[in-house]
Design a protein around this motif. Structure first.
Motif, short mmCIF file in Angstrom:
data_model
loop_
_atom_site.label_atom_id
_atom_site.label_comp_id
_atom_site.label_asym_id
_atom_site.label_seq_id
_atom_site.Cartn_x
_atom_site.Cartn_y
_atom_site.Cartn_z
N PHE A 18 -1.61 -4.63 -1.46
CA PHE A 18 -0.66 -3.81 -2.56
C PHE A 18 -1.10 -3.83 -3.82
N ARG A 19 -1.21 -4.96 -4.31
CA ARG A 19 -1.35 -5.50 -5.65
C ARG A 19 -2.72 -5.09 -6.14
N SER A 20 -3.60 -5.22 -5.13
CA SER A 20 -5.15 -4.94 -5.55
C SER A 20 -5.27 -3.41 -5.50
N ALA A 21 -4.59 -2.31 -5.40
CA ALA A 21 -4.64 -0.97 -5.19
C ALA A 21 -5.12 -0.59 -6.61
N GLY A 22 -4.84 -1.19 -7.75
CA GLY A 22 -5.23 -0.60 -8.95
C GLY A 22 -6.48 -0.97 -9.29
N ARG A 23 -7.05 -1.91 -8.71
CA ARG A 23 -8.52 -2.22 -9.14
C ARG A 23 -9.61 -1.03 -8.70
N ALA A 24 -10.61 -1.03 -9.27
CA ALA A 24 -11.72 -0.30 -9.25
C ALA A 24 -12.08 -0.16 -7.94
N LEU A 25 -12.32 0.98 -7.14
CA LEU A 25 -12.63 1.07 -5.84
C LEU A 25 -14.20 1.49 -5.70
N SER A 26 -14.62 0.72 -4.51
CA SER A 26 -15.82 0.85 -4.18
C SER A 26 -16.20 1.19 -2.71
N ARG A 27 -17.33 1.70 -2.42
CA ARG A 27 -17.51 1.98 -0.99
C ARG A 27 -17.41 0.95 0.08
N GLU A 28 -17.88 -0.41 -0.35
CA GLU A 28 -17.80 -1.52 0.50
C GLU A 28 -17.31 -2.85 -0.50
N SER A 29 -17.00 -3.47 0.04
CA SER A 29 -16.25 -4.75 -0.29
C SER A 29 -17.29 -5.84 -0.73
N ARG A 41 -11.46 10.31 -4.82
CA ARG A 41 -9.91 10.81 -5.36
C ARG A 41 -9.33 9.47 -5.31
N PRO A 42 -9.25 8.90 -6.68
CA PRO A 42 -8.83 7.72 -7.09
C PRO A 42 -7.11 7.91 -6.53
N HIS A 43 -6.66 8.57 -7.00
CA HIS A 43 -5.10 8.70 -6.80
C HIS A 43 -4.58 8.61 -5.37
N LEU A 44 -5.28 9.26 -4.56
CA LEU A 44 -5.12 9.30 -3.13
C LEU A 44 -5.59 7.83 -2.51
N MET A 45 -6.66 7.44 -3.12
CA MET A 45 -7.33 6.38 -2.53
C MET A 45 -6.57 5.03 -2.95
N ARG A 46 -5.78 5.09 -4.08
CA ARG A 46 -4.74 4.13 -4.41
C ARG A 46 -3.52 4.18 -3.58
N ARG A 47 -2.95 5.24 -3.21
CA ARG A 47 -1.90 5.42 -2.46
C ARG A 47 -2.31 4.87 -1.20
N LEU A 48 -3.50 5.17 -0.70
CA LEU A 48 -3.75 4.71 0.62
C LEU A 48 -4.00 3.26 0.69
N THR A 49 -4.38 2.41 -0.25
CA THR A 49 -4.59 1.14 -0.40
C THR A 49 -3.33 0.60 -0.15
N GLN A 50 -2.41 0.91 -0.99
CA GLN A 50 -0.84 0.68 -1.03
C GLN A 50 -0.13 0.83 0.25
N GLY A 51 -0.53 1.93 0.88
CA GLY A 51 0.25 2.09 2.16
C GLY A 51 -0.44 1.18 3.27
N SER A 52 -1.82 0.82 3.06
CA SER A 52 -2.26 -0.20 4.03
C SER A 52 -1.53 -1.60 3.88
N GLY A 53 -1.23 -2.00 2.66
CA GLY A 53 -0.85 -3.20 2.21
C GLY A 53 0.64 -3.22 2.63
N VAL A 54 1.38 -2.10 2.52
CA VAL A 54 2.73 -2.00 3.28
C VAL A 54 2.72 -2.37 4.62
N PHE A 55 1.82 -1.59 5.38
CA PHE A 55 1.60 -1.48 6.80
C PHE A 55 1.30 -2.94 7.12
N ILE A 56 0.28 -3.80 6.61
CA ILE A 56 -0.03 -5.14 7.05
C ILE A 56 1.42 -5.99 6.94
#
Length: 210
Positions: A91-102, A179-194
Motif C-alpha cells: 500500500f505504501r509503495s503505491a506512490g512510487r513511479a510505476l514500471s512494467r516490470e519489477s 493511467r497513473p492514478h488508476l494504477m496507484r489505486r490498484l496498487t493500494q487495493g492490492s495492498g489492502v487485499f493482501i
C-alpha cells in the motif's frame, strides 16, 4: 497405488486447483501491484512453500502442529503478521513511479515472500492432511512416497492455475500502466487485499481433530 484412486485424485485436484483460493488471490495482487516478473516469482515461491507442506505432511510434522493448539497458533499468527506487513508495504509503495516490470531484486524478494506466505499457512497443511490420505493405498508400498507424489502433483496443478492468473493480471495491469492514478489505486487495493488475507488467516480456527 491403486489406479482408480489416482484418477479420482487427479480429477479432484484439478477441480480444487481451478477454484480461486487465498494463494491465487495473493499471486494476483502481487502481479497487479508489481508486474508479471514479480507475479511469476511469487508463484514459484508459493509452489516451493506448498512442497514444504507436502514433505512435512508426509513425515507427520504437519500433524503435530495441527494437533497442538499452541503450535498452530504460533505458526498462524506469524503467517498472518507477515501477510499484513506485506500488505502495508505494498500500500505504501503505491506512490512510487510505476514500471512494467519489477527490478530483479524485487523479484527475488517476491519469491522469498511467496515461500514464507505459503509455508507459514497452517491451513495449507490441514488441506494436504485431509485431502491426500483419502487416495492412498495403505496396503501398498511406501504410503509416505505416495503422499509426496500426490502432494507434488497437487502443487503443480495449483501452480499452473497461478500462472494463468499471473497472465490475466498482467494483461489488466498493461491496460492501466498508462493511467497513473488508476494504477496507484490498484496498487493500494492490492495492498489492502493482501493485508486482508493476513487478517483472514489470523481468524482461522484449528481443524477439529477426529
Amino acid at each position: 497405488m491403486i489406479e482408480t484412486n489416482f484418477w479420482l485424485f487427479l480429477a479432484a485436484a484439478c477441480l480444487i486447483a481451478a477454484v480461486p483460493g487465498p494463494g491465487i488471490f495473493y499471486v494476483a495482487a502481487r502481479t497487479l501491484s508489481e508486474g508479471r516478473a514479480s507475479g511469476f516469482a511469487s508463484t514459484a515461491g508459493t509452489a516451493l512453500g506448498g512442497l514444504v507442506h507436502v514433505v512435512a505432511g508426509s513425515f507427520g510434522i504437519s500433524a503435530i502442529i495441527l494437533a497442538s493448539a499452541e503450535l498452530f497458533a504460533v505458526v498462524k499468527f506469524i503467517g498472518a503478521l507477515y501477510l499484513v506487513w506485506l500488505g502495508i508495504k505494498t500500500f505504501r509503495s503505491a506512490g512510487r513511479a510505476l514500471s512494467r516490470e519489477s527490478a530483479p531484486v524485487g523479484d527475488r524478494r517476491a519469491f522469498r515472500d511467496g515461500v514464507l506466505v505459503e509455508a507459514l499457512n497452517p491451513k495449507t497443511a490441514a488441506f494436504f492432511l485431509a485431502f491426500i490420505p483419502q487416495f492412498l493405498d495403505l496396503a501398498g508400498s511406501s504410503p509416505t512416497l505416495q503422499f509426496i507424489v500426490l502432494g507434488a502433483i497437487s502443487v503443480i496443478l495449483n501452480t499452473l492455475a497461478d500462472v494463468v492468473v499471473v497472465l490475466m493480471a498482467t494483461a489488466t495491469r498493461t491496460q492501466l500502466i498508462g493511467r497513473p492514478h488508476l494504477m496507484r489505486r490498484l496498487t493500494q487495493g492490492s495492498g489492502v487485499f493482501i493485508a486482508g488475507l493476513g487478517l483472514s488467516l489470523a481468524l482461522a480456527r484449528r481443524p477439529v481433530q477426529g
